[in-house]
Motif scaffolding. Structure first.
Motif, PDB file in Angstrom:
ATOM      1  N   LEU A  34     -50.474 -25.150   0.626  1.00  0.00           N
ATOM      2  CA  LEU A  34     -50.426 -26.803   0.972  1.00  0.00           C
ATOM      3  C   LEU A  34     -49.120 -26.862   1.736  1.00  0.00           C
ATOM      4  N   GLU A  35     -49.173 -27.799   2.565  1.00  0.00           N
ATOM      5  CA  GLU A  35     -47.974 -28.094   3.555  1.00  0.00           C
ATOM      6  C   GLU A  35     -47.622 -29.581   3.720  1.00  0.00           C
ATOM      7  N   GLU A  36     -46.542 -30.011   3.722  1.00  0.00           N
ATOM      8  CA  GLU A  36     -46.068 -31.550   4.024  1.00  0.00           C
ATOM      9  C   GLU A  36     -44.932 -31.713   4.883  1.00  0.00           C
ATOM     10  N   SER A  37     -44.894 -32.748   5.407  1.00  0.00           N
ATOM     11  CA  SER A  37     -43.869 -33.174   6.380  1.00  0.00           C
ATOM     12  C   SER A  37     -43.728 -34.835   6.236  1.00  0.00           C
ATOM     13  N   PRO A  38     -42.222 -35.067   5.975  1.00  0.00           N
ATOM     14  CA  PRO A  38     -41.057 -34.434   5.818  1.00  0.00           C
ATOM     15  C   PRO A  38     -40.941 -33.673   4.522  1.00  0.00           C
ATOM     16  N   SER A  39     -39.752 -32.934   4.491  1.00  0.00           N
ATOM     17  CA  SER A  39     -39.739 -32.054   3.311  1.00  0.00           C
ATOM     18  C   SER A  39     -38.564 -32.989   2.396  1.00  0.00           C
ATOM     19  N   VAL A  40     -39.211 -33.262   0.777  1.00  0.00           N
ATOM     20  CA  VAL A  40     -38.368 -34.022   0.089  1.00  0.00           C
ATOM     21  C   VAL A  40     -37.356 -33.365  -0.242  1.00  0.00           C
ATOM     22  N   ALA A  41     -36.962 -32.105  -0.087  1.00  0.00           N
ATOM     23  CA  ALA A  41     -35.964 -31.270  -0.504  1.00  0.00           C
ATOM     24  C   ALA A  41     -34.510 -31.537   0.569  1.00  0.00           C
ATOM     25  N   ILE A  42     -34.960 -32.118   1.637  1.00  0.00           N
ATOM     26  CA  ILE A  42     -33.935 -32.205   2.729  1.00  0.00           C
ATOM     27  C   ILE A  42     -33.524 -33.683   3.011  1.00  0.00           C
ATOM     28  N   GLY A  43     -32.094 -33.867   3.025  1.00  0.00           N
ATOM     29  CA  GLY A  43     -31.752 -35.179   3.120  1.00  0.00           C
ATOM     30  C   GLY A  43     -31.208 -35.306   4.981  1.00  0.00           C
ATOM     31  N   HIS A  44     -30.684 -36.418   5.490  1.00  0.00           N
ATOM     32  CA  HIS A  44     -30.804 -36.642   6.696  1.00  0.00           C
ATOM     33  C   HIS A  44     -29.756 -35.515   7.307  1.00  0.00           C
ATOM     34  N   LEU A 104     -28.693 -32.596   6.480  1.00  0.00           N
ATOM     35  CA  LEU A 104     -29.208 -31.167   6.345  1.00  0.00           C
ATOM     36  C   LEU A 104     -30.790 -31.116   7.262  1.00  0.00           C
ATOM     37  N   ARG A 105     -31.204 -32.236   7.575  1.00  0.00           N
ATOM     38  CA  ARG A 105     -32.314 -32.375   8.399  1.00  0.00           C
ATOM     39  C   ARG A 105     -31.764 -32.115   9.927  1.00  0.00           C
TER      40      ARG A 105
END
Length: 455
Positions: free
Chosen positions: A239-249, A251-252
């Motif tokens: 399963l894949e998703e975008s954006p990642s909930v693990a990344i803030g502005h 780090l993105r």
């Protein structure tokens, strides 16, 4: 623009490419094996030509037959999709020699970035962070033991020419190393004809984050944001998703900038993906590999960015500039993709080929897409990958996307074969997944043990 392109693939990605080409006014030629005579991509293409028997090595991997088909039908370009010959530099080079445009990067860049050891060296030159590891190919267990001692356990063994989860082993102790190395090397030799390995310190658990890249022959390189692909089983994405909930502005920006820097360093053209491992405890990310092709999970990026990646591939191969610049790219909402396979999760995900006696694909509403080559009465052959569809949803936010995916999977109905639809429904409904609280260890160590206990 090209008049005709040949699609050197099958299944849902071949159908996806045919549809994109048709919308660009480009004619399409399908290739097929004798087992795929009645496949949907054959029925939808403008022309179709058989390239060999059911076995992949004699058909979809048969370079001579595919190139002969391209010449016979007057194809100006070949789109390889994903899998099969999509990352084979020899095939790309043969296309170049025959003046047939390969819809992907050059053979030179493919050699540079498709080989994990070469790619690692180039990323070091580009200033992209990489994990500690071997500096070149590792061929013997004695070499492996010495390198592992230097970089420290746990480590991960990888096939230099690998992909698709083949030739990979995780090793926690020196006692595990020799049998793991020999098994991984044998698997790599069988899968790729190349037993060369390399070793990296293992970042585990981690988040598997990949950045979609597009480049053209005019020097333009852009990114289309990141995808979180951490839900994996045996190194295969589920399963894949975008954006990642693990990344803030912040780090993105760092991780997407690193991906663009990587692609610019090798003068990358066409679609590609830079894959990273993110250590959430430290906030540091490390280059893992580059996929020099379109990805299975490209639709989630298309939903959040509004950019048709396959059309961009065709335009770039035709010599056009990218239709969008980085400042034009905006991201909206949240997208999720579930891979639907003809397999039985209750029996160690055993493949389940056979005839589809009835089929209902979910639909209705904005932000729901099903990419598939299935139809009622179609017989899924036993010779190829078990993926038969992808369900992709888009919502204004992650909660809406999750609810939409749950609704879509509840409607999905395939009779005649066993699928992983119910497995995906349970996964997308799991409290940890709903909360975004997962990493690369979650599916194998947490979810699957509980799921398999249910019977």
């Amino acid at each position: 623009m090209f008049n005709k392109i040949l699609i050197a693939n099958r299944g849902e990605i071949a159908v996806r490419i045919i549809r994109a080409a048709r919308e660009l006014g480009v004619g399409t030629i399908a290739i097929y094996s004798t087992a795929d005579r009645d496949a949907l991509h054959v029925l939808l293409a403008d022309e179709a030509i058989c390239v060999g028997p059911a076995r992949s090595t004699e058909s979809y991997l048969n370079m001579n037959n595919i190139l002969s088909a391209a010449v016979a039908t007057g194809a100006q370009a070949i789109h390889p999709g994903f899998g099969f010959l999509s990352e084979n530099s020899k095939f790309a080079r043969l296309c170049e020699e025959m003046n047939i445009k390969f819809i992907g990067p050059s053979a030179k860049v493919m050699d540079m970035m498709g080989d994990k050891i070469n790619a690692r060296a180039e990323m070091i030159k580009a200033g992209v962070p990489v994990t500690p590891g071997s500096e070149g190919e590792v061929h013997t267990t004695d070499e492996a033991v010495k390198i592992a001692e230097e970089i420290g356990y746990p480590i991960i063994l990888k096939a230099s020419a690998g992909g698709g989860g083949k030739g990979i082993r995780k090793v926690n102790t020196v006692e595990e190393l020799v049998p793991a190395f020999e098994a991984a090397q044998a698997e790599a030799q069988a899968a790729f004809g190349n037993g060369a390995m390399f070793i990296e310190r293992m970042i585990f658990p981690a988040r598997h984050i990949e950045v979609q890249i597009l480049g053209d022959s005019h020097g333009n390189v852009i990114h289309l944001g990141e995808r979180d692909c951490s839900l994996q089983r045996n190194n295969q994405k589920v399963l894949e998703e975008s954006p990642s909930v693990a990344i803030g502005h912040t780090l993105r920006n760092e991780i997407t900038s690193a991906a663009v820097k990587a692609a610019q360093h090798v003068s990358y053209e066409n679609a590609g993906t830079i894959e990273f491992l993110l250590d959430e405890s430290s906030g540091k990310f490390y280059f893992m590999e580059m996929n020099t092709r379109v990805q299975v999970e490209h639709p989630v990026t298309e939903f959040v960015s509004g950019v048709d990646i396959v059309k961009e591939q065709i335009r770039v191969a035709n010599g056009n500039e990218l239709s969008v610049k980085q400042e034009d790219v905006t991201f909206s909402g949240h997208a999720i993709e579930c891979r639907i396979n003809a397999e039985n999760p209750k029996f160690n995900f055993a493949p389940s080929p056979g005839k589809i006696t009835n089929l209902f694909l979910p639909g209705g509403g904005v932000g729901l897409r099903v990419d598939s080559a299935m139809y009622s009465g179609y017989t899924i052959p036993p010779y190829y990958d078990s993926m038969i569809a992808k369900v992709i949803v888009h919502g204004e936010n992650r909660f809406e996307a999750l609810m939409k995916m749950q609704r879509a999977l509840l409607e999905f109905d395939v009779e005649g074969v066993t699928t992983n639809v119910d497995f995906q429904l349970e996964l997308i409904s799991d409290p940890h997944v709903v909360a975004g609280d997962y990493d690369t260890s979650f599916l194998g160590n947490v979810f699957l043990p509980e799921y398999q206990k249910e019977d």
